[in-house]
Design a protein around this motif. Structure first.
Motif, PDB file in Angstrom:
ATOM      1  N   ILE A 407       0.865  -1.188   0.000  1.00  0.00           N
ATOM      2  CA  ILE A 407       0.000   0.000   0.000  1.00  0.00           C
ATOM      3  C   ILE A 407       0.892   1.226   0.000  1.00  0.00           C
ATOM      4  CG2 ILE A 407      -1.785   1.278   1.235  1.00  0.00           C
ATOM      5  CD1 ILE A 407      -2.707  -1.356   2.442  1.00  0.00           C
ATOM      6  N   GLY A 408       0.800   2.000  -1.056  1.00  0.00           N
ATOM      7  CA  GLY A 408       1.576   3.227  -1.154  1.00  0.00           C
ATOM      8  C   GLY A 408       0.754   4.414  -0.691  1.00  0.00           C
ATOM      9  N   LEU A 409       1.180   5.056   0.396  1.00  0.00           N
ATOM     10  CA  LEU A 409       0.455   6.214   0.934  1.00  0.00           C
ATOM     11  C   LEU A 409       1.288   7.464   0.695  1.00  0.00           C
ATOM     12  CD1 LEU A 409      -1.712   7.648   2.660  1.00  0.00           C
ATOM     13  CD2 LEU A 409      -0.415   6.974   4.694  1.00  0.00           C
ATOM     14  N   ASP A 410       0.676   8.459   0.059  1.00  0.00           N
ATOM     15  CA  ASP A 410       1.402   9.699  -0.184  1.00  0.00           C
ATOM     16  C   ASP A 410       0.403  10.821  -0.431  1.00  0.00           C
ATOM     17  OD1 ASP A 410       3.453  11.449  -0.481  1.00  0.00           O
ATOM     18  OD2 ASP A 410       4.395  10.447  -2.191  1.00  0.00           O
ATOM     19  N   SER A 438      -3.397  15.942  -2.263  1.00  0.00           N
ATOM     20  CA  SER A 438      -4.451  15.008  -1.876  1.00  0.00           C
ATOM     21  C   SER A 438      -3.858  13.703  -1.363  1.00  0.00           C
ATOM     22  CB  SER A 438      -5.365  14.700  -3.064  1.00  0.00           C
ATOM     23  OG  SER A 438      -6.087  15.836  -3.440  1.00  0.00           O
ATOM     24  N   PRO A 439      -4.240  13.262  -0.168  1.00  0.00           N
ATOM     25  CA  PRO A 439      -3.771  11.958   0.326  1.00  0.00           C
ATOM     26  C   PRO A 439      -4.414  10.841  -0.481  1.00  0.00           C
ATOM     27  CG  PRO A 439      -5.399  12.877   1.815  1.00  0.00           C
ATOM     28  CD  PRO A 439      -5.140  13.924   0.791  1.00  0.00           C
ATOM     29  N   GLN A 440      -3.603   9.853  -0.891  1.00  0.00           N
ATOM     30  CA  GLN A 440      -4.116   8.739  -1.676  1.00  0.00           C
ATOM     31  C   GLN A 440      -3.447   7.431  -1.266  1.00  0.00           C
ATOM     32  OE1 GLN A 440      -3.482  10.015  -5.828  1.00  0.00           O
ATOM     33  NE2 GLN A 440      -5.654  10.559  -5.909  1.00  0.00           N
ATOM     34  N   LEU A 441      -4.187   6.342  -1.392  1.00  0.00           N
ATOM     35  CA  LEU A 441      -3.663   4.988  -1.214  1.00  0.00           C
ATOM     36  C   LEU A 441      -3.577   4.346  -2.587  1.00  0.00           C
ATOM     37  CD1 LEU A 441      -5.732   3.737   1.874  1.00  0.00           C
ATOM     38  CD2 LEU A 441      -3.369   4.521   1.867  1.00  0.00           C
ATOM     39  N   ASN A 442      -2.363   4.019  -3.021  1.00  0.00           N
ATOM     40  CA  ASN A 442      -2.159   3.443  -4.351  1.00  0.00           C
ATOM     41  C   ASN A 442      -2.843   4.281  -5.428  1.00  0.00           C
ATOM     42  OD1 ASN A 442      -0.697   1.421  -3.148  1.00  0.00           O
ATOM     43  ND2 ASN A 442      -2.288  -0.148  -3.335  1.00  0.00           N
ATOM     44  N   ASN A 443      -2.708   5.599  -5.299  1.00  0.00           N
ATOM     45  CA  ASN A 443      -3.240   6.574  -6.255  1.00  0.00           C
ATOM     46  C   ASN A 443      -4.766   6.606  -6.302  1.00  0.00           C
ATOM     47  OD1 ASN A 443      -0.596   7.363  -7.282  1.00  0.00           O
ATOM     48  ND2 ASN A 443      -0.557   5.315  -8.178  1.00  0.00           N
ATOM     49  N   ILE A 444      -5.412   6.189  -5.235  1.00  0.00           N
ATOM     50  CA  ILE A 444      -6.875   6.188  -5.177  1.00  0.00           C
ATOM     51  C   ILE A 444      -7.321   7.032  -3.995  1.00  0.00           C
ATOM     52  CG2 ILE A 444      -8.938   4.774  -4.852  1.00  0.00           C
ATOM     53  CD1 ILE A 444      -7.381   2.454  -6.113  1.00  0.00           C
ATOM     54  N   THR A 445      -8.312   7.887  -4.216  1.00  0.00           N
ATOM     55  CA  THR A 445      -8.881   8.717  -3.168  1.00  0.00           C
ATOM     56  C   THR A 445     -10.182   8.097  -2.670  1.00  0.00           C
ATOM     57  OG1 THR A 445      -7.923  10.705  -4.137  1.00  0.00           O
ATOM     58  CG2 THR A 445      -9.753  11.025  -2.608  1.00  0.00           C
ATOM     59  N   PHE A 446     -10.363   8.087  -1.358  1.00  0.00           N
ATOM     60  CA  PHE A 446     -11.559   7.491  -0.770  1.00  0.00           C
ATOM     61  C   PHE A 446     -12.769   8.399  -0.922  1.00  0.00           C
ATOM     62  CE2 PHE A 446     -14.405   7.147   2.918  1.00  0.00           C
ATOM     63  CZ  PHE A 446     -14.777   5.814   2.838  1.00  0.00           C
ATOM     64  N   LEU A 447     -13.891   7.816  -1.259  1.00  0.00           N
ATOM     65  CA  LEU A 447     -15.173   8.503  -1.275  1.00  0.00           C
ATOM     66  C   LEU A 447     -16.136   7.730  -0.397  1.00  0.00           C
ATOM     67  CD1 LEU A 447     -17.178  10.628  -2.414  1.00  0.00           C
ATOM     68  CD2 LEU A 447     -17.657   9.020  -4.264  1.00  0.00           C
TER      69      LEU A 447
END
Length: 486
Positions: A407-410, A438-447
């Motif tokens: 899991i890449g967090l950045d 924007s914080p993302q996990l594996n280049n995905i933003t939570f909705l």
């Protein structure tokens, strides 16, 4: 005038007696835990509402010290502001129980602006009670304003945990408190290391804002306002000085820990940091024997400095073996809180000194640090990886896991449409000072989903589901338009 002073003295005396009575008659579940005793059912009532620090309940606080301790007075650091609080306390009520007790908490949402809320029981496994975990739209719908919800779960595992709202900014505005699950001496590997384990030595530390968090959030995310707090509180108390403007200092009661010479005390430290706000904890002339982290017992590890991050918990044993005086219990903010610090008082009850301490920290060469921020490991600098669990791994466990997930967090430089319109004010087209990553996990933003996925997964829109193969994988150097995914 004399009669008025006499009247105030009588009222203050009655207040002290009342406070001592309440302290001596706590919740029946806060007890000595024993092996083979039937678990108790422990019931609590939480009322969440908008309230204020330095309210009318505080009378003449801080000019009259005892007024700051009145029922419903949340003095904090003396700065008046609105907040969300439980039972008009800061921190909120402590829950102290024994392992496997049944916990029942009736939560009444009396927030006046139609806000929903939930309570998350941080550290509780919720095995067979997943729907009681208190994460909105994941395990439950938020509790609507002016309604109630009852949480029921088993106190497992034992250890130092905490509870907090998982909705909006309620946690950083005051909705949080300790949750301690004790066990019997026979089941406690560290019971011989300390003499006192009392709720009086449970410590919640948090950064504190002088306006509601939503105000800070909006100014920071849509303009160039700061998201950093103005102060730090220790168990809801602290001093604050307006050094820059030379206005009158706000000075309320500091948190005090009273100890007796020769005894050993178990301190339970909980961080309620809202932003990237690590806290460095030191106690003048005293060391700390770390025995637990995040509810897990570890082999004793002696330190003089401890850094704790948001959500973390550390338990340590303090031996009262110094001269019977008063000593500073210091908390220094780091990273986003580096300009803030706060103090409490460690006071030996045999000390005749009622004034504030005059102690100094240990010399740098005598310090042993745990979890230091951005320091290289050395003989005096250690990290949590140096701690060893007292529970040995099951020999039947495999050498390698069944599956491995990375899991890449950045924080990504993308045009999140909530904060950077790609046509009007894209992140690449405005000054750097107004960039919002924007914080993302594996280049995905939570909705947040439209319904709780634990209980109504079939109602979730499948088009919102994605993984790294369907999401947008973009290098940081590019500036795409991001989408929000579940």
């Amino acid at each position: 005038m004399a009669d008025k002073k006499k009247y105030r003295a009588v009222i203050s005396g009655l207040l002290v007696v009342t406070l001592l009575f309440l302290l001596a008659n706590g919740h029946p579940c806060d007890r000595q835990c024993e092996t083979n005793r039937q678990p108790m059912t422990c019931e609590y009532d939480f009322v969440i509402e908008w309230y204020a620090t330095m309210s009318k309940a505080c009378f003449d606080c801080p000019n009259v010290t005892l007024d700051c301790q009145r029922e419903h007075c949340i003095a904090a650091d003396g700065f008046p502001r609105a907040g969300t609080f439980v039972n008009r306390k800061l921190p909120g009520p402590s829950i102290v129980v024994c392992h496997n007790d049944k916990i029942i908490v009736r939560v009444s949402n009396k927030l006046d602006n139609s806000e929903g809320t939930t309570i998350h029981w941080h550290g509780i496994h919720q095995r067979d009670s997943q729907w009681m975990d208190g994460v909105p739209m994941i395990t439950q719908c938020p509790i609507p304003s002016h309604t109630s919800f009852t949480y029921r779960f088993t106190a497992n595992p034992s250890g130092t945990h905490w509870w907090h709202s998982h909705s909006g900014f309620h946690r950083s505005d005051g909705v949080a408190g300790p949750l301690v699950v004790r066990t019997s001496q026979e089941d406690n590997p560290h019971s011989a290391l300390y003499d006192v384990d009392s709720d009086n030595f449970t410590v919640m530390i948090g950064d504190w804002l002088h306006q509601t968090t939503i105000e800070k959030f909006v100014q920071h995310h849509h303009s160039n306002g700061s998201n950093k707090g103005e102060n730090i509180l220790i168990n809801g108390r602290g001093d604050f000085s307006l050094y820059a403007s030379n206005l009158t200092d706000y000075s309320t009661l500091l948190t005090r820990f009273n100890v007796e010479s020769g005894l050993r005390y178990r301190f339970r430290i909980i961080s309620n940091a809202a932003v990237f706000c690590p806290f460095q904890l030191t106690i003048d002339q005293h060391s700390m024997l770390v025995i637990s982290t995040d509810g897990n017992d570890v082999e004793p590890f002696n330190v003089t400095s401890l850094v704790i991050h948001g959500g973390e918990r550390f338990d340590f044993v303090l031996t009262a073996n110094q001269n019977p005086l008063s000593y500073w219990f210091r908390v220094q903010g780091l990273a986003d809180c580096k300009l803030s610090s706060q103090k409490a008082i460690l006071r030996y009850v045999s000390s005749l000194d009622e004034l504030k301490p005059t102690s100094f920290p240990l010399p740098f060469n005598d310090t042993v640090e745990l979890n230091s921020l951005n320091k290289a490991k050395s003989e005096n600098v250690h990290y949590v990886t140096a701690l060893r669990s007292v529970v040995k791994l099951d020999e039947k466990m495999r050498d390698s896991p069944d599956e491995v997930h990375f899991i890449g967090l950045d924080f990504k430089k993308v045009d999140n449409p909530r904060f950077h319109h790609p046509n009007y004010y894209p992140i690449k087209g405005i000054s750097r000072g107004n960039h919002l990553y924007s914080p993302q996990l594996n280049n995905i933003t939570f909705l947040s989903p439209p319904s709780p996925v634990l209980t109504q997964f079939a109602d979730a829109n499948s088009s919102l589901m994605c993984d790294s193969s369907t999401g947008e994988n973009v290098p940081d150097t590019e500036v795409p338009t991001t989408k929000e995914f579940l």
